[in-house]
Design an enzyme around this catalytic site. Structure first.
Site, PDB file in Angstrom:
ATOM      1  N   ASP A  92       0.828  -1.208   0.000  1.00  0.00           N
ATOM      2  CA  ASP A  92       0.000   0.000   0.000  1.00  0.00           C
ATOM      3  C   ASP A  92       0.861   1.257   0.000  1.00  0.00           C
ATOM      4  O   ASP A  92       0.451   2.291  -0.526  1.00  0.00           O
ATOM      5  CB  ASP A  92      -0.927  -0.017   1.221  1.00  0.00           C
ATOM      6  CG  ASP A  92      -1.878  -1.206   1.199  1.00  0.00           C
ATOM      7  OD1 ASP A  92      -2.616  -1.331   0.208  1.00  0.00           O
ATOM      8  OD2 ASP A  92      -1.852  -2.005   2.147  1.00  0.00           O
ATOM      9  N   GLY A 103      -1.620  -4.515   4.107  1.00  0.00           N
ATOM     10  CA  GLY A 103      -2.799  -4.933   4.844  1.00  0.00           C
ATOM     11  C   GLY A 103      -4.076  -4.267   4.406  1.00  0.00           C
ATOM     12  O   GLY A 103      -5.125  -4.491   5.010  1.00  0.00           O
ATOM     13  N   GLU A 111       0.428 -12.569   5.117  1.00  0.00           N
ATOM     14  CA  GLU A 111       1.441 -11.975   4.247  1.00  0.00           C
ATOM     15  C   GLU A 111       2.776 -11.830   4.961  1.00  0.00           C
ATOM     16  O   GLU A 111       3.834 -12.123   4.390  1.00  0.00           O
ATOM     17  CB  GLU A 111       0.957 -10.613   3.739  1.00  0.00           C
ATOM     18  CG  GLU A 111      -0.155 -10.703   2.714  1.00  0.00           C
ATOM     19  CD  GLU A 111      -0.732  -9.351   2.349  1.00  0.00           C
ATOM     20  OE1 GLU A 111      -1.332  -9.249   1.277  1.00  0.00           O
ATOM     21  OE2 GLU A 111      -0.596  -8.397   3.146  1.00  0.00           O
TER      22      GLU A 111
END
Length: 262
Positions: A92, A103, A111
């Protein structure tokens, strides 16, 4: 590749395509979650089908596992794999040291486990995810459902003493109900605006009762592959200091990725 793709989809595709250059026959791969990682899974599926590539994939979410099976990738568990050659995932946000926020898709726990069980982690992304300082994207924190409001209060209290610009947390929702991760937990999104010391914040958050894991990936990513809408791809390797650029040309024809959206 179809010229009708949007610039953002082109950026994601070329990043995924370039990352496939690191995949070798016989590898055990961690397969990330999210729209960019989905492009990667499709590209790998094409290599399995057309080139006879033999790989085993450990997905970081149930939806990645489903897609991998659909395109012909053999799916195994991390316990079966024990250790991975490579994990390829999206992000992100990432900074110049290749520290990440992950996330946004809700799979940060799996992950992080998969990424740290790998010899190498490659992040595939588009140019909009590069930042000078982490924190503009809300930082996900996975918490157990029991006492989540207490965990939220403790987190907000701790944030007051951290080098951040915001100190509020919100429960992630799925329509009218709290979002539930694959592990049955909730996610609190921290609205920090800027994180001055990501390493310290990560350590402090994980000491709070009820917190399972946070979305700061510190010293985990080795390579970032950044795609752009004009077909350019930049590769930054933090270990050897290399930085190179390539370019893909797009053709006006059909492709198997046409049905893949965000």
């Amino acid at each position: 590749m179809s010229a009708n793709m949007s610039p953002i989809d082109k950026a994601k595709f070329v990043a995924a395509k370039r990352a496939c250059d690191y995949v070798q026959d016989g590898m055990k791969l961690g397969l990330g979650t999210g729209s960019t990682a989905a492009w990667l899974v499709r590209c790998l599926g094409e290599m399995v089908r057309d080139n006879g590539l033999k790989i085993k994939g450990v997905p970081t979410s149930s939806r990645t596992a489903e897609l991998a099976r659909q395109v012909g990738i053999e799916v195994i568990s991390l316990d079966e794999a024990k250790w991975l050659d490579l994990t390829i995932d999206g992000a992100d946000e990432y900074d110049h040291d290749l520290n990440l926020i992950k996330g946004g898709g809700g799979a940060l726990l799996q992950e992080k486990i998969v990424a740290t069980a790998s010899d190498q982690m490659i992040v595939i992304t588009d140019g909009s995810k590069r930042v000078e300082s982490l924190g503009n994207f809300p930082l996900p924190v996975e918490v157990i459902p029991f006492g989540w409001q207490t965990s939220k209060a403790l987190i907000e209290e701790v944030l007051v003493g951290m080098d951040v610009l915001g100190t509020t947390a919100s429960l992630r929702m799925n329509a009218d109900a709290p979002y539930v991760t694959d592990e049955g937990n909730h996610i609190l999104d921290l609205h920090l605006n800027r994180i001055g010391n990501a390493r310290q914040l990560s350590l402090v958050l994980n000491q709070i009762p009820g917190v399972v894991e946070n979305g700061l990936f510190i010293d985990i990513c080795d390579i970032v592959v950044t795609g752009y809408g004009d077909g350019r791809v930049e590769v930054q390797d933090i270990n050897n200091g290399e930085h190179d650029e390539t370019r893909y040309d797009f053709l006006d024809d059909d492709n198997l990725f046409a049905d893949l959206g965000d």
